[in-house]
Design a protein around this motif. Structure first.
Motif, PDB file in Angstrom:
ATOM      1  N   UNK A   1      21.105 -23.609  21.552  1.00  0.00           N
ATOM      2  CA  UNK A   1      20.899 -25.026  21.251  1.00  0.00           C
ATOM      3  C   UNK A   1      22.172 -25.672  20.700  1.00  0.00           C
ATOM      4  N   UNK A   2      22.962 -24.891  19.985  1.00  0.00           N
ATOM      5  CA  UNK A   2      24.196 -25.427  19.406  1.00  0.00           C
ATOM      6  C   UNK A   2      25.199 -25.802  20.489  1.00  0.00           C
ATOM      7  N   UNK A   3      25.413 -24.938  21.485  1.00  0.00           N
ATOM      8  CA  UNK A   3      26.395 -25.252  22.531  1.00  0.00           C
ATOM      9  C   UNK A   3      25.908 -26.418  23.384  1.00  0.00           C
ATOM     10  N   UNK A   4      24.601 -26.529  23.576  1.00  0.00           N
ATOM     11  CA  UNK A   4      24.052 -27.670  24.321  1.00  0.00           C
ATOM     12  C   UNK A   4      24.339 -28.965  23.572  1.00  0.00           C
TER      13      UNK A   4
ATOM     14  N   UNK B   1      12.447 -22.385  25.414  1.00  0.00           N
ATOM     15  CA  UNK B   1      12.849 -22.754  24.049  1.00  0.00           C
ATOM     16  C   UNK B   1      12.658 -24.242  23.780  1.00  0.00           C
ATOM     17  N   UNK B   2      12.584 -25.047  24.848  1.00  0.00           N
ATOM     18  CA  UNK B   2      12.285 -26.469  24.685  1.00  0.00           C
ATOM     19  C   UNK B   2      10.902 -26.721  25.289  1.00  0.00           C
ATOM     20  N   UNK B   3       9.878 -26.356  24.570  1.00  0.00           N
ATOM     21  CA  UNK B   3       8.517 -26.395  25.107  1.00  0.00           C
ATOM     22  C   UNK B   3       8.043 -27.817  25.412  1.00  0.00           C
ATOM     23  N   UNK B   4       8.399 -28.783  24.559  1.00  0.00           N
ATOM     24  CA  UNK B   4       7.886 -30.145  24.731  1.00  0.00           C
ATOM     25  C   UNK B   4       8.685 -30.930  25.770  1.00  0.00           C
ATOM     26  N   UNK B   5      10.008 -30.995  25.585  1.00  0.00           N
ATOM     27  CA  UNK B   5      10.831 -31.786  26.495  1.00  0.00           C
ATOM     28  C   UNK B   5      12.266 -31.284  26.481  1.00  0.00           C
ATOM     29  N   UNK B   6      12.867 -31.191  27.656  1.00  0.00           N
ATOM     30  CA  UNK B   6      14.257 -30.766  27.749  1.00  0.00           C
ATOM     31  C   UNK B   6      15.165 -31.840  27.150  1.00  0.00           C
ATOM     32  N   UNK B   7      16.294 -31.446  26.556  1.00  0.00           N
ATOM     33  CA  UNK B   7      17.248 -32.441  26.046  1.00  0.00           C
ATOM     34  C   UNK B   7      17.730 -33.361  27.171  1.00  0.00           C
TER      35      UNK B   7
END
Length: 281
Positions: A152-155, A96-102
């Protein structure tokens, strides 16, 4: 005993769970490459790892990396409980985070093995959990797009909590599973203002286990060894620098000038001011 159980999968893997339990309840976590966010909606549970335990009351949560065996939760007040669990799978996060992880999944500068942390009551997280309950009751309205948004919201919410730096240490282990030695962690935190209990947490050991292993390594207690190292460092700085004594005390991990002055006098027989004058003369 499990009274009611509901789960929602994302990309074929267990993502959300709602568990209603009645005592006696005891659950051991299997070893797996994943992290879990456990929210205690009703009742109270106790998290146990090795010989340490943490109580999690209602409307509080526990975040843990499940890569270490021997972790379990159990009821402690003999009343019914309700737990909502959000699971973080590394492969799903990468998808779900194809480019870069948070940033919260990226390793930070903190030297720590800590793999679990209590997350205190937070209004936004509480509202997030209440929102999940709607989907448990209405599974036909769930789809992958909605679940990705909820993940993504809980992250995002976890990254904004007061202990976000500790949460980052735990979640980053999913992608950077570095394990530090006790000595490495102790030396890296010698002059920080953390107490022995927090240092034990960073080694991922209970307080009693940490003290036992520390004694084997240094032949001294953690409090005594660390205090002496701080005082020795302060003595060096008093000679080679012109920093104010207050600043030196703070830089060496003391947050109380009176306590620093007394401890310094007990060890060196002089106040910090007199020691600086004597050694320079």
């Amino acid at each position: 005993m499990v009274v009611d159980y509901k789960k929602i999968d994302l990309f074929g893997k267990q993502f959300l769970q709602r568990v209603v339990i009645e005592p006696p309840f005891d659950f051991a976590f299997p070893t797996a490459e994943q992290a879990c966010f456990l929210y205690m909606r009703n009742g109270e549970m106790q998290f146990q790892f090795q010989d340490a335990h943490t109580d999690i009351p209602a409307n509080h949560a526990l975040l843990l990396n499940c890569i270490h065996p021997g972790k379990q939760i159990k009821d402690i007040n003999n009343s019914d409980g309700e737990i909502v669990i959000v699971t973080f799978h590394p492969d799903i996060l990468k998808k779900i985070y194809e480019k870069e992880l948070p940033v919260i999944f990226q390793k930070n500068s903190q030297i720590s093995n800590q793999s679990n942390s209590r997350v205190n009551n937070d209004f936004l997280i509480q509202k997030y959990i209440e929102g999940l309950l709607f989907y448990f009751e209405n599974p036909s309205m769930v789809n992958d797009e909605i679940l990705i948004l909820k993940l993504k919201e809980i992250i995002l919410l976890l990254s904004q909590t007061s202990n976000a730096s500790t949460i980052q240490v735990i979640l980053s282990q999913l992608f950077s599973p570095t394990t530090y030695t006790i000595k490495h962690i102790v030396e890296a935190n010698l002059f920080s203002q953390i107490n022995v209990e927090e240092l034990a947490e960073r080694t991922n050991l209970s307080l009693s286990s940490f003290k036992r292993e520390f004694k084997k390594l240094y032949n001294d207690s953690p409090a005594s060894y660390i205090k002496n190292k701080k005082l020795e460092r302060a003595a060096e700085l008093l000679i080679i620098s012109n920093e104010r004594i207050t600043d030196i005390a703070f830089d060496c991990g003391f947050n109380d000038l009176a306590n620093f002055t007394k401890s310094f006098h007990d060890k060196f027989g002089h106040t910090p001011t007199d020691y600086r004058i004597k050694m320079r003369d």
